[in-house]
Design a protein around this motif. Structure first.
Motif, PDB file in Angstrom:
ATOM      1  N   VAL A   1      26.174  33.260  24.608  1.00  0.00           N
ATOM      2  CA  VAL A   1      24.901  32.366  24.416  1.00  0.00           C
ATOM      3  C   VAL A   1      23.497  33.347  24.682  1.00  0.00           C
ATOM      4  O   VAL A   1      22.559  33.104  23.819  1.00  0.00           O
ATOM      5  CB  VAL A   1      24.763  31.106  25.676  1.00  0.00           C
ATOM      6  N   GLU A   2      23.886  34.388  25.402  1.00  0.00           N
ATOM      7  CA  GLU A   2      22.639  35.085  25.540  1.00  0.00           C
ATOM      8  C   GLU A   2      22.326  35.883  24.207  1.00  0.00           C
ATOM      9  O   GLU A   2      21.402  36.290  23.886  1.00  0.00           O
ATOM     10  CB  GLU A   2      22.917  36.229  26.786  1.00  0.00           C
TER      11      GLU A   2
ATOM     12  N   LYS B   1      20.827  26.135  27.102  1.00  0.00           N
ATOM     13  CA  LYS B   1      19.973  27.138  26.418  1.00  0.00           C
ATOM     14  C   LYS B   1      19.887  26.949  24.808  1.00  0.00           C
ATOM     15  O   LYS B   1      19.047  27.206  24.331  1.00  0.00           O
ATOM     16  CB  LYS B   1      20.499  28.434  26.777  1.00  0.00           C
ATOM     17  N   ILE B   2      21.263  26.728  24.345  1.00  0.00           N
ATOM     18  CA  ILE B   2      21.265  26.504  22.859  1.00  0.00           C
ATOM     19  C   ILE B   2      20.424  25.314  22.672  1.00  0.00           C
ATOM     20  O   ILE B   2      19.737  25.248  21.520  1.00  0.00           O
ATOM     21  CB  ILE B   2      22.546  26.170  22.416  1.00  0.00           C
ATOM     22  N   ASN B   3      20.736  24.231  23.273  1.00  0.00           N
ATOM     23  CA  ASN B   3      19.740  23.091  23.034  1.00  0.00           C
ATOM     24  C   ASN B   3      18.410  23.205  23.119  1.00  0.00           C
ATOM     25  O   ASN B   3      17.526  22.837  22.235  1.00  0.00           O
ATOM     26  CB  ASN B   3      20.157  21.879  24.114  1.00  0.00           C
ATOM     27  N   ASP B   4      17.869  24.038  24.077  1.00  0.00           N
ATOM     28  CA  ASP B   4      16.517  24.360  24.152  1.00  0.00           C
ATOM     29  C   ASP B   4      15.870  25.379  23.243  1.00  0.00           C
ATOM     30  O   ASP B   4      14.715  25.178  22.585  1.00  0.00           O
ATOM     31  CB  ASP B   4      15.984  24.760  25.615  1.00  0.00           C
ATOM     32  N   HIS B   5      16.783  26.007  22.589  1.00  0.00           N
ATOM     33  CA  HIS B   5      16.268  27.158  21.989  1.00  0.00           C
ATOM     34  C   HIS B   5      16.241  26.848  20.302  1.00  0.00           C
ATOM     35  O   HIS B   5      15.329  27.593  19.646  1.00  0.00           O
ATOM     36  CB  HIS B   5      17.063  28.360  21.799  1.00  0.00           C
ATOM     37  N   PHE B   6      16.826  25.832  19.845  1.00  0.00           N
ATOM     38  CA  PHE B   6      16.711  25.365  18.403  1.00  0.00           C
ATOM     39  C   PHE B   6      16.682  23.950  18.392  1.00  0.00           C
ATOM     40  O   PHE B   6      16.778  23.007  19.216  1.00  0.00           O
ATOM     41  CB  PHE B   6      18.311  25.478  17.953  1.00  0.00           C
ATOM     42  N   VAL B   7      15.756  23.642  17.370  1.00  0.00           N
ATOM     43  CA  VAL B   7      15.295  22.389  17.095  1.00  0.00           C
ATOM     44  C   VAL B   7      16.307  21.407  16.544  1.00  0.00           C
ATOM     45  O   VAL B   7      16.548  20.329  16.976  1.00  0.00           O
ATOM     46  CB  VAL B   7      14.152  22.157  16.282  1.00  0.00           C
TER      47      VAL B   7
END
Length: 1045
Positions: A196-197, A232-238
């Protein structure tokens, strides 16, 4: 699929034993021949369990088994023909010896073996023809039996306990909990965190591809799912999209369409790759995307199909691929490849314990650890293998001898299968009872990656003859239990969106195992592509997948099952030539007619014509006396059924959901085996006066477990006692004709109330749907103070569009009610204490309710559960209300002013409020974790929600954020591990105010996770407090006031 030969033999022996004493067999004079056939089958059956196992690795044994199965298929057909011809002769005999002649004349009629001379004379040609066929089968069986001796098969006892399967009562499908995720050890957690990082780390490269590589069953998809669901994936990509690719993937256009759908758009009428790539580019323009391509075998899927549109359109695209082949990942241009390691022995043991043990047997499991670790070693660190073996061990007693039998089983060393299917996977299959083996192999007829729906599989398993009756249980209940057992043993994996586990998926290795074991008896694909293959002539079961505009299924004369789920144009005339068919599944709008020749398919058990455009069914349908399932849901052009349908004496299911029939043919009550009947219409909706059924048609159907009854307002008062003699009744749907005029005479309202008062269901009812009721009050059996005693087993209740009833029934005293939906109760102004019980003091109410939904109650103003006096009492003396309530949904109740006091006694986890335009506030729900608010403009206070973790607000009318939200954020207590997530859908100007440095930012910057959108998601702000991340595509110099909000 291939029939499991020992199960098939057992079924034939049982069928022969049942028919030998039938009068239909006696009139044909073939009883002795059938007894000989049965004896030979019994002798052969003793070695077939060993033969079934050895056919996998010995081609000579396989040839012997195939030859035997050919004879058995013919024998199965012969039994049908004997019964059909014999019953026809008996009917002729009955017709020619009616009571009209005198008893003296009847006594002098010449008879032969207790039958009339006429029937004996007429039976001669049938008798010789069928007798010759049976004799030929006996000769072949004798030869096959002699050949068996050279194989030295192991003889098994007919009472072998390992092959019995007992139905559990009640069915485990009633469970409302999903299996816990099979995540063990720190490896997967560390891998998830590190990947994820990497995936969210800043990088100048616009489009990056990462890969997870490992052998089949090692956990690649599980790891990818953990990453995909990470916050974090959910927040980072639209945008986020998961695409399952696989070796036998769907077409390129289907893959593109799926990505477009996942991105929240539509592909319209576009069908070519170029058109779809252009749409995909437009959909992704200016957005960031996280894409998972699961189970990739061909790198060109990325290189030639998807890569260019994504590189051109997105501002940032990160792709995660799972594949078995490292070379594929390298060819795709992976910037990082993560190799999934096998589970260590300790983590393997942890996974085994998780799948096998219960809450209270940890010490028992530790006693088995020595043997268990040896079993884990044989599983070679593969999670799918460990779960498969756990499915075997969970059926065994917890003692060393049982586990040692598994450890030392010769199934570990089976050959003749692909390497990845040997060992634990095959052993788990071999440990299944034969009836479950057949059910599992049948799943190979589904397309790879498709879902398995219990309501679809159950009728097909029964029609195939896989399901044996068990005591007084319906075969449908037995089949559902088989489905749940396959789930329990990990052959099927519950779909996370279905809490009742009624829909499942299958790991690709288990699907491959089913395909391998099914062999050449099944075919999934385009049969015209396989016409040159000699083995296709042996195909017994066919699932068609074809992109042709026109196709045929000729020259497959052995077929027993045909399924066209998304068919091209098909010449349906060929159907009449498939004389051996047991199951015929034709779905889709391109099916417009059914030929008269379908009446020649005398072996047919299941006919599925759901979602077709047929306008009529041929009268020859009545010839199908073996038909058990007639499925006609959503046939929008079908308005009449043939009268001959009442001759289908073995029919179990008649499905007519959402099919606009004018009337039901008289005589439906003759179908004594019918237990599922949807779309039953009282009277006539059309112009054919005098046609149609009365409610009393259902009087004789004592096996009914699921009836849907329409046009209840047309029921006659004298016919309403028909439910009282239905001990199997579990699900009931009652509907009146919707009142579209808005006016109804008082006399009509009184009549329907009187009718429904007498239509009292039996106490075993578990699910009730009550729709479009025209009366001014609910029936007495639903409103009396003794409703709990009248319906003690009711778990689900749907009251829909009962728009004349002023008050709700006393539902709080239903002891087992788990799900309650009230929709369209437009006459109800207030919900008071009568909802809980008798309107007076109650000790408790709704003791088991978990889900409560109120919808379209447009005049509801007040809802109270507890009086002021009760509210002021000590907590210990208050009535116990909704102690297990976890979900509430309130939609389109525009006049409701407040939520009732007393809801805080439950364990409410989620609250959805939509269209409550007069609601003033939400307060005092200490266990609430998730809430959604839509269209509630008068909301003023939002407090005492200390457990709230997720809040979704849809507030597009105003250009500012609601004051109650700002107040809530100011007052919200922040726990040490704060996971609060705020999701906003708002006007463009309101979104502007949320940006860094704008008025609302001072409140929003303390929120751990924030997502805010405007203009249908085209404008966004995404923020994470820790680790810090801030993204927006909002352009400051645009005049946002020019946009509609």
């Amino acid at each position: 699929m291939a029939m499991v030969v020992d199960a098939f033999a057992g079924k034939l022996v049982e069928r022969l034993a049942n028919v030998i004493e039938e009068k239909a067999i006696m009139v044909l004079g073939v009883k002795d021949d059938l007894q000989t056939l049965r004896r030979r089958m019994v002798r052969l059956a003793r070695v077939l369990k060993d033969a079934e196992k050895r056919r996998i690795q010995d081609e000579t044994v396989k040839g012997w088994v195939d030859e035997l199965k050919d004879v058995m298929y013919d024998a199965d057909d012969i039994i049908d023909l004997c019964m059909i011809q014999g019953m026809g002769l008996l009917q002729d005999d009955h017709h020619h010896s009616q009571p009209a002649e005198s008893s003296a004349a009847a006594s002098t009629r010449v008879r032969c073996c207790n039958f009339t001379l006429l029937s004996c004379v007429r039976s001669v040609p049938f008798r010789y023809e069928i007798a010759d066929q049976i004799k030929n089968l006996n000769v072949k069986l004798e030869e096959i039996s002699e050949d068996k001796d050279k194989f030295n098969f192991i003889t098994s006892s007919s009472s072998n306990s390992s092959d019995t399967y007992v139905v559990n009562q009640p069915s485990s499908r009633q469970s409302s909990s999903l299996p816990e995720p099979d995540i063990v050890g720190w490896d997967i957690r560390d891998a998830t965190k590190s990947l994820v990082e990497l995936l969210v780390s800043p990088n100048e490269q616009k489009c990056r591809l990462f890969a997870i590589v490992g052998m089949g069953g090692i956990g690649k998809t599980t790891l990818a799912q953990q990453i995909y669901n990470d916050s974090k994936i959910n927040d980072h990509f639209v945008l986020h999209s998961w695409i399952w690719v696989s070796k036998s993937s769907t077409s390129k256009t289907d893959l593109l369409k799926e990505i477009i759908r996942n991105a929240g758009d539509s592909h319209g009428e576009s069908t070519t790759v170029a058109e779809l790539q252009k749409i995909l580019s437009n959909v992704l323009h200016g957005k960031s995307l996280f894409l998972v391509l699961d189970d990739v075998w061909d790198a060109d899927v990325w290189i030639d199909l998807i890569k260019n549109p994504m590189q051109i359109a997105t501002i940032k695209c990160t792709v995660l691929v799972t594949t078995r082949d490292r070379n594929t990942a390298m060819k795709m241009g992976a910037v990082h490849i993560h190799n999934v390691s096998k589970l260590s022995s300790d983590f393997g043991w942890e996974l085994l314990c998780k799948k096998v043990s219960t809450n209270n047997d940890e010490s028992d499991m530790q006693k088995m650890k020595d043997i268990g670790m040896q079993i884990i070693e044989k599983c070679d660190g593969l999670p799918v293998a460990i779960k498969a073996i756990a499915g075997v061990l969970v059926t065994k007693d917890r003692n060393k001898r049982e586990w040692e039998n598994v450890l030392n089983s010769d199934a570990w060393t089976i050959t003749g299968l692909p390497e990845e299917l040997q060992g634990a996977l095959y052993l788990s299959y071999e440990a299944l009872p034969s009836t479950l083996k057949q059910c599992f192999l049948y799943c190979s007829l589904n397309f790879h990656g498709h879902q398995f729906d219990v309501d679809k599989l159950v009728p097909e398993w029964i029609a195939e003859g896989f399901i044996k009756p068990s005591g007084n249980a319906l075969m449908e209940d037995v089949a559902k239990d088989h489905f749940m057992e396959l789930t329990r043993r990990s052959f099927l994996q519950p779909h996370p969106e279905y809490v009742d586990m009624s829909v499942c998926t299958m790991h690709d290795l288990f699907w491959s195992l089913a395909q391998a074991l099914a062999g050449d008896e099944s075919f999934v694909g385009d049969p015209q592509d396989a016409q040159t293959i000699d083995s296709v002539k042996r195909v017994r079961r066919l699932t068609v997948s074809s992109k042709r505009e026109n196709m045929t299924i000729q020259h497959l004369n052995c077929l027993r099952r045909v399924s066209l789920l998304t068919p091209p144009n098909l010449n349906t005339q060929v159907i009449g030539s498939l004389k051996h068919l047991r199951l015929l599944i034709l779905n889709g709008y391109k099916i417009e007619n059914i030929p008269d020749g379908i009446g020649d398919l005398v072996h047919l058990r299941l006919l599925n014509l759901n979602d077709t455009r047929i306008c009529e069914l041929p009268d020859s349908l009545g010839n199908l006396i073996n038909l058990q399932f007639l499925l006609l849901d959503d046939c929008e052009c079908l308005h009449n059924l043939p009268r001959s349908i009442t001759k289908l004496c073995n029919l179990r299911h008649l499905n007519l959901q959402d099919t606009p029939l004018n009337y039901m043919p008289k005589g439906i009550g003759n179908l004594e085996h019918l237990n599922y009947l949807s779309g039953f219409i009282i009277g006539n909706n059309g112009i054919d006066k005098g046609e149609g059924c009365e409610l009393e048609e259902l009087q004789m159907l004592k096996n009914l477990s699921y009836p849907e009854i329409k046009n209840l307002e047309k029921a006659r008062f004298e016919s309403v006692s028909m439910l009282s003699n239905k001990p199997r009744l579990r699900n009931l749907m009652l509907r009146c004709t919707p009142n579209t005029s808005g006016h109804i005479q008082q006399q009509e309202m009184d009549k329907i109330v009187q009718v429904l008062d007498e239509l009292s269901p039996p106490p075993g009812l578990t699910d009730l749907f009550f729709g479009s009721f025209l009366g001014a009050r609910y029936p007495k059996w639903l409103t009396s103070s003794s409703v709990g005693a009248a319906l003690p087993e009711l778990t689900g209740l749907h009251l829909v569009n009962c728009c004349n009833c002023l008050h709700l029934p006393q539902l709080g005293q239903l002891p087992q009610l788990n799900y309650l939906k009230i929709e369209g109760a437009t006459a109800v102004v207030s919900i008071g204490l009568e909802f809980l019980g008798d309107g007076k003091h109650v000790e408790s109410a709704f003791p088991k309710l978990e889900y409560l939904k109120l919808k379209n109650m447009t005049n509801l103003e007040e809802w109270s559960l507890i009086s002021e006096e009760e509210h002021n009492k000590l907590e210990s003396r208050k009535p116990l209300l909704f102690p297990h309530l976890i979900f509430i949904s309130i939609k389109n109740c525009p006049k409701l002013k407040a939520l009732p006091r007393g809801l805080n006694q439950g364990s409410i986890q989620k609250l959805v409020i939509e269209g409550a335009r007069s609601l003033s506030g939400v307060t005092d729900l200490p266990t609430l974790r998730e809430m959604e608010v839509y269209d509630c403009p008068k909301l003023e206070y939002f407090e005492k929600l200390e457990s709230l973790q997720q809040l979704k607000i849809f507030y597009k009318e105003n250009e500012s954020l609601p004051k109650w939200l700002i107040s809530f954020l100011q007052q919200r207590e922040t726990p040490q591990d704060d996971q609060f997530h705020l999701h906003l859908e708002c006007a463009a100007q309101a979104l502007k105010g949320c940006l860094k440095g704008r008025p609302y930012w001072v409140f929003l910057q303390q929120v751990p996770r924030l997502e805010a959108y405007a203009k249908h998601g085209s404008m966004y702000l995404k923020y994470t407090k820790e680790p810090y991340s801030y993204q927006t595509n909002f352009v400051e110099d645009i005049n946002w006031y020019t946009y509609d909000s």
